[in-house]
Design an enzyme around this catalytic site. Structure first.
Site, PDB file in Angstrom:
ATOM      1  N   SER A  65       0.826  -1.199   0.000  1.00 42.03           N
ATOM      2  CA  SER A  65       0.000   0.000   0.000  1.00 42.03           C
ATOM      3  C   SER A  65       0.870   1.263   0.000  1.00 42.03           C
ATOM      4  O   SER A  65       1.579   1.516  -0.963  1.00 42.03           O
ATOM      5  CB  SER A  65      -0.982  -0.027   1.166  1.00 42.03           C
ATOM      6  N   LYS A  89     -21.243  17.420  10.604  1.00 42.60           N
ATOM      7  CA  LYS A  89     -20.127  17.710  11.503  1.00 42.60           C
ATOM      8  C   LYS A  89     -19.691  16.465  12.268  1.00 42.60           C
ATOM      9  O   LYS A  89     -18.511  16.338  12.622  1.00 42.60           O
ATOM     10  CB  LYS A  89     -20.523  18.834  12.482  1.00 42.60           C
TER      11      LYS A  89
END
Length: 320
Positions: free
Chosen positions: A140, A192
């Site tokens: 990765s 949020k």
């Protein structure tokens, strides 16, 4: 009375000793970060022609900026120190080539991008070849930072690939409901508290997060397509998240050759046309590396664990 006096003296002595060691630690770390890579103490890995050098840098462990500095640093991978080291060797006139030894499952998207940028800069701006030597794992983000290198080497047993992005959170809302715990949230906007572990995600939030993952994945694909000279469709075919052995990666064109770190050094010397000496150029971690293990055992490596538990995009294999 005497017992109290001895206790007070003991506490005072401990504070003085602790302050002294901490001060020395910070001083040493500041000194080593500023000088170790540009004229300070270096370790010669292989003797050779001293008219030039091949710098050997190492990335070991998750590529995460844990923010650890000074006395309490655990002595593991230190992101800022590595960036300082790479910056120093690529601007050092004595250094002719750079080898980066990578043994990592990957890490943060930002951290991987920062290293990738410097690898490109070392080659395009400072005209210094960068070779990557993969250890047991370079997956990765570990592959992301290797992709722009001039040549990539791996052991036959190396695990690499895992091309992709992952971002996750834990939903414990049912558990909290079963034990009678309710969270009250006051927020300035509907998203949020996105990826909050205490409620089910909204459909729109799934789309928002997936768009972020897709954007970072596209960046990963572009990096490999450009660095390895591959067609984008081919990169996407290989980049489905699976891992490859070193031999498989060679067959798929993800690396250039198989070999140990000694083989990589031989290849770099041949590439440069000179038997330059090889030196390690990793920043000294100061006292933190010596005492970090004990500190972790006493207080726990809470900062890094908290960092991993925060919902964030990662170029990471086996991130749990």
């Amino acid at each position: 009375m005497k017992a109290r006096r001895w206790i007070a003296l003991g506490i005072g002595a401990f504070v003085l000793i602790f302050s002294f060691i901490t001060t020395i630690s910070f001083a040493l770390q500041t000194y080593t970060q500023g000088t170790a890579l540009s004229g300070g103490e270096q370790t010669v890995v292989r003797e050779g022609n001293t008219s030039g050098q091949i710098a050997l840098l190492e990335i070991s462990g998750p590529i995460i900026n844990s923010g650890e500095e000074g006395f309490f640093a655990s002595g593991g991978y230190n992101h800022q120190s590595f960036l300082n080291g790479l910056n120093a060797v690529m601007t050092d006139r004595q250094v002719e080539g750079i080898i980066i030894s990578v043994d990592s499952p990957g890490g943060g998207v930002l951290e991987s991008a920062e290293i990738h940028r410097l690898v490109e800069e070392a080659q395009s701006v400072h005209e210094k070849p960068v070779f990557v030597s993969m250890g047991g794992m370079a997956a990765s983000g570990g592959y992301y930072i290797a992709a722009p290198a001039e040549r990539i080497f791996a052991h036959p047993q190396t695990l690499t690939g895992s091309i992709g992005v992952i971002m996750s959170s834990i939903n414990v809302s049912e558990l909290l409901e079963n034990i009678g715990v309710e969270e009250n949230v006051y927020k300035s906007g509907p998203y949020k508290d996105i990826l909050s572990p205490t409620r089910e995600p909204l459909e729109e939030e799934d789309e928002i997060i997936q768009a972020i993952v897709d954007e970072y994945y596209q960046e990963f694909v572009d990096i490999i397509a450009d660095g390895r000279g591959m067609d984008e469709d081919r990169v996407r075919e290989l980049g489905d998240g699976r891992i490859y052995t070193g031999r498989q990666a060679l067959e798929e064109g993800l690396i250039d050759d198989l070999g140990s770190i000694d083989d990589v050094i031989d290849e770099m010397q041949a590439h440069l046309g000179a038997n330059y000496q090889v030196v390690t150029s990793q920043v000294n971690q100061g006292f933190g590396g010596l005492f970090g293990m004990t500190v972790d055992r006493l207080f726990g490596d809470t900062e890094l664990k908290m960092d991993f538990n925060q919902p964030r995009p990662l170029y990471m294999y086996n991130y749990e």
